[in-house]
Motif scaffolding. Structure first.
Motif: not given
Lengths: 178, 578
Positions: B371-379, B558-561
């Motif tokens: 939740x926090x990690x992926x969204x943070x990098x994308x944002x 995979x979710x991240x990419x």
């Protein structure tokens, strides 16, 4: 254990397991992909900020905005002037407690140099439902070139907290067919 | 208290401090460190209770069908919520963690306990002062207090006092490390958990100094001594505190993940070198994160934005991705060493899910990443920020990091600190079993639904998205209202989980059954010090396989990419800008 000193005094000499090493390499390469993706988008993407900014006093920005209104006003929305500037020209939009001033009318597919600044606190230019969000600072005039994609009526919501009337601050941008 | 070279073998000064020996772990615990850990943790939990309640009132106001608070109270509650949970709860608890990782884990006395008490008093006075300023009503400027919007002078003054107090406390932690080394209370290098805490401490110096550097002139501005504060400069330096303080949290909660895995399961890091280098990446690169808040700001160049927002090519993200593998990897290795070897996931299925310390830790790990990690990098991607800046996506993201990640990890370690430091049995053990799950479900809902509303353009820090009283309106889609309603329900669930935590913690600390201890003695070696040969082989290449962990990080990757590129696609659909 992680709560006691490492078995080997010089922990640097511990080997790295192969499965760990592969993950480190994958994660590192993915970081490079993400880094160069931003640069790639500057070269080939359509959505980038110009980084064109000038220092300006609130009075000077208000004067420029008023000059535009005096020349290009086409009607008004309950007392707020609606301005239709020529395509390709400079357009001024100022944030102040608690309104966006003036309202703007654009032609679809034409480009406009949009100048944004605030007269008082910080404001957030949030164009909805397109969902373009920019920070509007007092003392700084930000310039970007915007090309509206579809005709319609758009809201400019303020999304930087600017005091107790923050939720009252909504402006309008109209996009009409050529 | 200086130790001269001829007395170094006999730590004279440590005899001055009073110790007890923990019956469970065999750790030698300085009694003054123990009391300070208690009070810092208790202060943190009190602010968590207050701030959590305020957070619930904010979520219930955002729920259009409920719309609990009037506008002035909403903005006041939101300001106090940020202050009490993001700053006070977390930093107080972090100081407790630093004292634990310094004095307790190293079996050392705490440096300068009186100074530590002075630091505690400064932090408390500062925190209360700013709270009073907010409750008086003239300082509803949000936690970030962006200039030129003015707050009362004591709003800034309280924050400065708090920052200085916290800085002094971090100094006490550093002093403790020096003393432990000088008095040889441990052999070799400091444990990984202490290393992680040291990382948090080093980042805290940068963070708290940034806070003092910007808030002192802002205080002077509020009393009329300084003429003006440039709003962009303010933001750049303020976020040197605001965002970097979240990096203290990351370092601290990652250290806690390792600590819980070690205490509950006897897990040992796969490789000390890898885990420590990952912490080092935090120290070197996390401070650049101020840029995350300046991506759609005027006056800053794209080169500056890209370099800083990516932590210099994502090197700090690399650190987190390494921990995201090595923590579950060390758990898998420990479980497999106990014979839980069937299939990919027997080690995970048969993990102690009924132990709230383990459950909270593992949920914190998973939710922080997904939740926090992926969204943070994308944002935090320069251009993608255009479609997310200042929408509810932002609080959605950081409730995934700070609440699901940090707060849940802090809650989890509390279940170990209660017997170890407070010397009490955990009260209401059945409620404690459920607590991490109730809280985690609530928080993941808060995080996801706010992010959902944010992608629909709903602004953050906004009292009324129906614009009922505004001269002009904009109609958000019905889905946005649904998201805010679900966010309200999730907040109720999280608040229940938080209430359970506070009840268990308070009841255990004050009314829990006392755990009998060995008599107070000095100079005893801790039981758990030298790890045995079996666990010593974890890091050796060829002896260790963690296939389950590989599958887990594969799913994460995979979710991240996918999520990353989906957001580029969303961006590409927006009107052209240049």
């Amino acid at each position: 254990m992680a709560i006691s000193p490492p078995a080997e005094h010089i922990w640097w000499h511990q080997p790295i397991h192969r499965e760990e090493l592969i993950w480190i390499i994958v994660a590192f390469l993915w970081g490079l992909v993400m880094f160069f993706m931003m640069i790639y988008w500057h070269a080939f993407g359509q959505q980038n900020l110009s980084n064109e900014t000038y220092r300006i006093t609130p009075e000077a920005f208000a004067a420029k905005t008023q000059a535009m209104i005096d020349t290009y006003q086409v009607r008004d929305d309950n007392g707020i002037p609606v301005v239709k500037p020529p395509a390709g020209g400079d357009v001024y939009l100022m944030g102040r407690v608690w309104m966006w001033y003036p309202h703007l009318e654009f032609e679809k597919g034409q480009s406009y140099r949009l100048h944004l600044s605030s007269l008082d606190y910080q404001h957030g230019f949030s164009l909805q439902p397109v969902n373009i969000n920019l920070q509007v600072q007092p003392g700084y005039e930000m310039v970007l070139t915007l090309t509206p994609g579809e005709a319609g009526e758009y809201g400019v919501v303020c999304n930087e907290y600017c005091g107790l009337g923050h939720h009252l601050m909504v402006g309008k941008i109209y996009v009409v067919e050529r | 208290m200086a130790v001269t070279s001829d007395t170094i073998a006999v730590p004279v000064s440590s005899k001055a401090a009073r110790f007890r020996v923990c019956a469970t772990t065999g750790l030698r615990i300085d009694l003054s460190a123990q009391t300070l850990i208690k009070w810092n943790a208790v202060a943190g939990i009190v602010f968590l209770a207050i701030g959590g309640l305020l957070g619930l009132s904010v979520a219930l106001t955002r729920w259009p069908a409920v719309h609990l608070l009037p506008a002035e109270w909403f903005y006041l509650a939101l300001t106090a919520h940020g202050l009490d949970v993001l700053l006070l709860w977390i930093i107080f608890f972090e100081i407790a963690v630093l004292y634990f990782a310094g004095a307790v884990l190293l079996s050392s006395r705490l440096a300068a306990p009186r100074v530590a008490w002075a630091a505690f008093a400064l932090m408390l006075i500062g925190g209360l002062t700013t709270n009073v300023a907010v409750l008086q009503g003239g300082s509803s400027v949000m936690f970030t207090s962006y200039v030129p919007m003015p707050a009362a002078p004591h709003f800034y003054l309280g924050l400065v006092l708090f920052a200085v107090g916290a800085l002094v406390a971090v100094g006490v932690f550093f002093g403790t490390l020096v003393i432990a080394r000088e008095e040889r209370t441990y052999q070799g290098s400091i444990p990984l958990v202490t290393f992680g805490a040291l990382t948090a401490g080093i980042i805290a110096v940068f963070t708290l100094a940034s806070g003092a550097i910007i808030l002192i002139p802002t205080f002077l501005w509020s009393v009329g001594i300084v003429n003006a504060i440039d709003p962009l400069m303010y933001k750049l330096i303020w976020w040197g505190m605001g965002h970097s303080s979240q990096q203290i949290n990351v370092s601290a909660h990652v250290a806690i993940w390792y600590a819980i895995a070690a205490i509950v399961l006897g897990a040992k890091p796969l490789s000390e070198k890898v885990s420590r280098m990952a912490f080092l990446l935090y120290i070197l690169f996390l401070q650049l994160a101020s840029a995350h808040h300046l991506l759609v700001e005027p006056a800053l160049s794209s080169e500056w934005k890209i370099f800083n927002t990516s932590y210099a090519m994502y090197l700090a993200v690399l650190g987190s991705m390494i921990h995201g593998m090595t923590v579950p990897g060390s758990i898998e290795a420990a479980q497999r060493a106990k014979g839980l070897n069937r299939g990919l996931f027997e080690w995970l299925r048969k993990a102690p899910w009924g132990n709230p310390a383990f459950a909270g830790m593992f949920l914190s790990l998973v939710m922080f990443g997904f939740l926090g990690g992926i969204s943070g990098v994308v944002m935090g991607t320069e251009q993608i920020n255009l479609i997310m800046h200042n929408t509810l996506y932002v609080p959605g993201h950081f409730h995934g990091t700070v609440v699901a990640g940090t707060t849940l990890a802090f809650m989890a370690i509390t279940y170990l600190l209660i017997p170890l430091i407070f010397q009490r049995e955990v009260r209401f053990p059945r409620m404690a079993r459920w607590q991490p799950y109730v809280f985690a479900i609530g928080v993941s809902g808060i995080s996801l639904f706010m992010m959902g509303a944010g992608t629909l353009g709903v602004p953050r820090r906004h009292w009324d998205i129906t614009f009922a009283d505004a001269a002009f309106k904009f109609d958000f889609p019905d889905t946005a209202y649904l998201m805010l309603g679900l966010n309200g329900l999730a907040a109720l669930c999280a608040a229940l989980g938080g209430l359970m935590y506070v009840i268990i913690a308070v009841a255990s600390v004050f009314f829990g059954k006392r755990i009998e201890e060995a008599p107070v003695r000095a100079g005893i070696k801790p039981k758990i010090a030298p790890p045995g040969a079996a666990v010593g082989t974890y890091g050796s290449a060829g002896t260790l396989h963690v296939p389950g962990t590989i599958v887990l990080v594969g799913i994460f990757f995979i979710a991240f990419v996918l999520y990353y590129f989906v957001n580029w696609k969303y961006l590409a659909e927006v009107w052209p800008l240049r």
